[in-house]
Design an enzyme around this catalytic site. Structure first.
Site, PDB file in Angstrom:
ATOM      1  CG  HIS A  81      -4.260  37.161  19.081  1.00 58.30           C
ATOM      2  ND1 HIS A  81      -4.025  38.447  19.510  1.00 58.30           N
ATOM      3  CD2 HIS A  81      -3.065  36.525  19.199  1.00 58.30           C
ATOM      4  CE1 HIS A  81      -2.764  38.579  19.877  1.00 58.30           C
ATOM      5  NE2 HIS A  81      -2.156  37.427  19.708  1.00 58.30           N
TER       6      HIS A  81
ATOM      7  N   GLY B  52       8.515  50.234  19.242  1.00 60.34           N
ATOM      8  CA  GLY B  52       7.309  50.801  19.860  1.00 60.34           C
ATOM      9  C   GLY B  52       6.997  52.219  19.418  1.00 60.34           C
TER      10      GLY B  52
ATOM     11  CE1 TYR C 122       1.916  49.946  20.867  1.00 61.32           C
ATOM     12  CE2 TYR C 122       2.182  51.902  19.504  1.00 61.32           C
ATOM     13  CZ  TYR C 122       2.730  50.874  20.254  1.00 61.32           C
ATOM     14  OH  TYR C 122       4.096  50.798  20.387  1.00 61.32           O
TER      15      TYR C 122
ATOM     16  CD1 TRP D  12       2.450  49.306  27.700  1.00 60.99           C
ATOM     17  CD2 TRP D  12       1.896  50.239  25.735  1.00 60.99           C
ATOM     18  NE1 TRP D  12       2.485  50.673  27.852  1.00 60.99           N
ATOM     19  CE2 TRP D  12       2.152  51.260  26.670  1.00 60.99           C
ATOM     20  CE3 TRP D  12       1.539  50.589  24.428  1.00 60.99           C
ATOM     21  CZ2 TRP D  12       2.058  52.621  26.328  1.00 60.99           C
ATOM     22  CZ3 TRP D  12       1.452  51.934  24.086  1.00 60.99           C
ATOM     23  CH2 TRP D  12       1.708  52.934  25.034  1.00 60.99           C
TER      24      TRP D  12
ATOM     25  CE  LYS E  49       3.801  40.703  17.138  1.00 62.53           C
ATOM     26  NZ  LYS E  49       4.654  40.826  18.304  1.00 62.53           N
ATOM     27  CB  SER E  50      -2.741  45.420  18.290  1.00 55.36           C
ATOM     28  OG  SER E  50      -3.069  44.935  17.026  1.00 55.36           O
ATOM     29  N   GLY E  51      -0.051  45.883  20.451  1.00 61.29           N
ATOM     30  CA  GLY E  51       0.210  46.428  21.782  1.00 61.29           C
ATOM     31  C   GLY E  51      -0.286  45.491  22.877  1.00 61.29           C
TER      32      GLY E  51
ATOM     33  NE  ARG F 275       1.624  49.733  16.585  1.00 66.18           N
ATOM     34  CZ  ARG F 275       2.851  49.270  16.641  1.00 66.18           C
ATOM     35  NH1 ARG F 275       3.063  47.965  16.714  1.00 66.18           N
ATOM     36  NH2 ARG F 275       3.879  50.090  16.649  1.00 66.18           N
TER      37      ARG F 275
HETATM   38  P1  A3P Z   1       6.835  47.488  17.018  1.00 66.61           P
HETATM   39  O1  A3P Z   1       7.160  46.225  16.282  1.00 66.61           O
HETATM   40  O2  A3P Z   1       6.234  48.524  16.121  1.00 66.61           O
HETATM   41  O3  A3P Z   1       7.974  48.016  17.803  1.00 66.61           O
HETATM   42  P2  A3P Z   1       2.074  42.832  20.503  1.00 66.61           P
HETATM   43  O4  A3P Z   1       2.402  42.937  21.928  1.00 66.61           O
HETATM   44  O5  A3P Z   1       0.595  42.905  20.223  1.00 66.61           O
HETATM   45  O6  A3P Z   1       2.729  41.650  19.868  1.00 66.61           O
HETATM   46  O7  A3P Z   1       2.648  44.140  19.801  1.00 66.61           O
HETATM   47  C1  A3P Z   1       4.035  44.327  19.687  1.00 66.61           C
HETATM   48  C2  A3P Z   1       4.293  45.779  19.379  1.00 66.61           C
HETATM   49  O8  A3P Z   1       4.089  46.557  20.568  1.00 66.61           O
HETATM   50  C3  A3P Z   1       5.738  46.019  18.964  1.00 66.61           C
HETATM   51  O9  A3P Z   1       5.697  47.146  18.078  1.00 66.61           O
HETATM   52  C4  A3P Z   1       6.383  46.360  20.286  1.00 66.61           C
HETATM   53  O10 A3P Z   1       7.603  47.053  20.162  1.00 66.61           O
HETATM   54  C5  A3P Z   1       5.303  47.225  20.924  1.00 66.61           C
HETATM   55  N1  A3P Z   1       5.416  47.267  22.376  1.00 66.61           N
HETATM   56  C6  A3P Z   1       5.722  46.276  23.237  1.00 66.61           C
HETATM   57  N2  A3P Z   1       5.737  46.716  24.502  1.00 66.61           N
HETATM   58  C7  A3P Z   1       5.435  48.031  24.454  1.00 66.61           C
HETATM   59  C8  A3P Z   1       5.311  49.040  25.452  1.00 66.61           C
HETATM   60  N3  A3P Z   1       5.502  48.787  26.734  1.00 66.61           N
HETATM   61  N4  A3P Z   1       4.987  50.288  25.055  1.00 66.61           N
HETATM   62  C9  A3P Z   1       4.784  50.563  23.752  1.00 66.61           C
HETATM   63  N5  A3P Z   1       4.904  49.645  22.757  1.00 66.61           N
HETATM   64  C10 A3P Z   1       5.216  48.393  23.103  1.00 66.61           C
END
Ligand code: A3P
Length: 335
Positions: free
Chosen positions: A146, A297, A228, A87, A82-84, A168
């Site tokens: 991870h 996001g 992030y 992405w 959940k850190s990006g 993040r």
């Molecule tokens: P939120 O739950 O705050 O929306 P991970 O990929 O490490 O599991 O992290 C998921 C988080 O990254 C989620 O945050 C998700 O929405 C966000 N996320 C996924 N794709 C993204 C992107 N292309 N740009 C920005 N944030 C993104």
């Protein structure tokens, strides 16, 4: 573009099977000696060398440490959940493969980012199985993890491969985790339960972050530490930094043509969220719906979900944990 997606099969030869069985036996013996905690949904977490490792990843972590042979050209994305991660996988894949295929035909549009950069400990070495054809993957090979820095496979730490770590803000990480787990198990409805979980899964949170932070200070050519929030503020600047670190810098012509802007658009939240492959289906293993990796996001969403008292507690705790490291989070700004 099938050939540039990272994929591999599990072991089949009898020699590898014997090695695999031997390692699995060793893992079971080790597991029996480790402190164990229930994550809250029945999933065991093993405390191994300071890392709370979920059972679905532990055997893979041990097998990878003994078996994985890093190549100097490898690129490893490391992160807490959940850190990006999703992405960064799309961005890294797009940067290194931009000369192999036009962005309009990018596999990012047809393949989940997690399949473009598989996790070492629970995709490649799932349950301690040994993958056989890693050496046949296209170069640079792209992997993710991870794991804590100190638990990375020996050959990752001691080769010249590059590691990108994305981190993040802890409060947003917490809220994102809460949303991710909520539908998976009813025990996770309660924020207090999530806090306990968040502290432990591949955690403690702060130790995971600090391991890579310190490694990036000690060896900036090997470990790139990214935030992030910085990517949200200035994606083009961060993309340039990332591409240079990876050894795939954008040329002056590419900059003039606006390629960095194009890559950032291709991998934007709005674009990836709406691609069909990221909307339907579940991830193998965790069973998480693929669309759960794209929520909103945003930076600072925690204010809508955590009580002010909990916010203060976590900020104070984070300040204490990061004290003296040089890693600072300013909560009054967006990064
Ligand atoms: P939120 O739950 O705050 O929306 P991970 O990929 O490490 O599991 O992290 C998921 C988080 O990254 C989620 O945050 C998700 O929405 C966000 N996320 C996924 N794709 C993204 C992107 N292309 N740009 C920005 N944030 C993104």
């Amino acid at each position: 573009m099938e050939e540039i997606k990272s994929s591999c099969s599990s072991s089949s030869s009898s020699v590898v099977k014997d090695e695999e069985e031997e390692m699995k036996k060793g893992s079971e013996e080790l597991i029996a000696t480790l402190p164990v905690e229930n994550r809250g949904d029945g999933l065991p977490l093993y405390l191994f060398k300071g890392c709370w490792c979920p059972s679905f990843a532990f055997r893979g972590l041990i097998a990878a440490d003994l078996h994985f042979q890093a190549q100097d050209s490898d690129i490893i994305l490391a992160s807490l959940t959940k850190s990006g991660t999703t992405w960064l996988k799309a961005l890294i894949f797009s940067i290194v493969n931009r000369k192999k295929c036009a962005l309009k035909d990018s596999p990012v549009l047809t393949t989940q980012p997690h399949d473009l950069m598989p996790f070492i400990e629970f995709d490649l070495y799932r349950h301690g199985n040994l993958p056989e054809n890693l050496h046949q993957l296209p170069q640079p090979r792209l992997f993710s993890t991870h794991s804590h820095y100190s638990l990375l496979a020996h050959s990752i730490r001691h080769s010249c491969c590059r590691i990108v770590y994305v981190c993040r803000k802890p409060l947003d990480n917490l809220v994102s985790t809460w949303h991710f787990l909520k539908p998976l198990d009813e025990n996770h409805q309660d924020m207090d339960v999530i806090v306990a979980y968040w502290k432990t899964d591949f955690g403690p949170f702060w130790d995971n972050v600090l391991g890579y932070w310190n490694a990036s200070l000690e060896n900036p050519d090997k470990v790139l530490f990214m935030k992030y929030e910085d990517l949200k503020v200035d994606i083009v600047f961060e993309l340039k930094r990332l591409a240079k670190f990876l050894g795939f810098p954008f040329s002056v012509e590419e900059e003039k043509e606006g390629l960095m802007e194009e890559v950032s658009k291709l991998c934007s939240f709005e674009k990836l969220k709406n691609v069909e492959v990221n909307q339907i289906g579940k991830r193998v293993g965790t069973g998480a719906p693929v669309n759960a990796f794209f929520r909103n996001g945003k930076v600072g969403d925690y204010v809508n979900h955590i009580t002010p008292a909990m916010v203060e507690n976590l900020k104070k705790l984070t300040e204490e944990k990061f004290a003296g490291s040089g890693l600072v989070y300013n909560y009054s700004s967006s990064n």
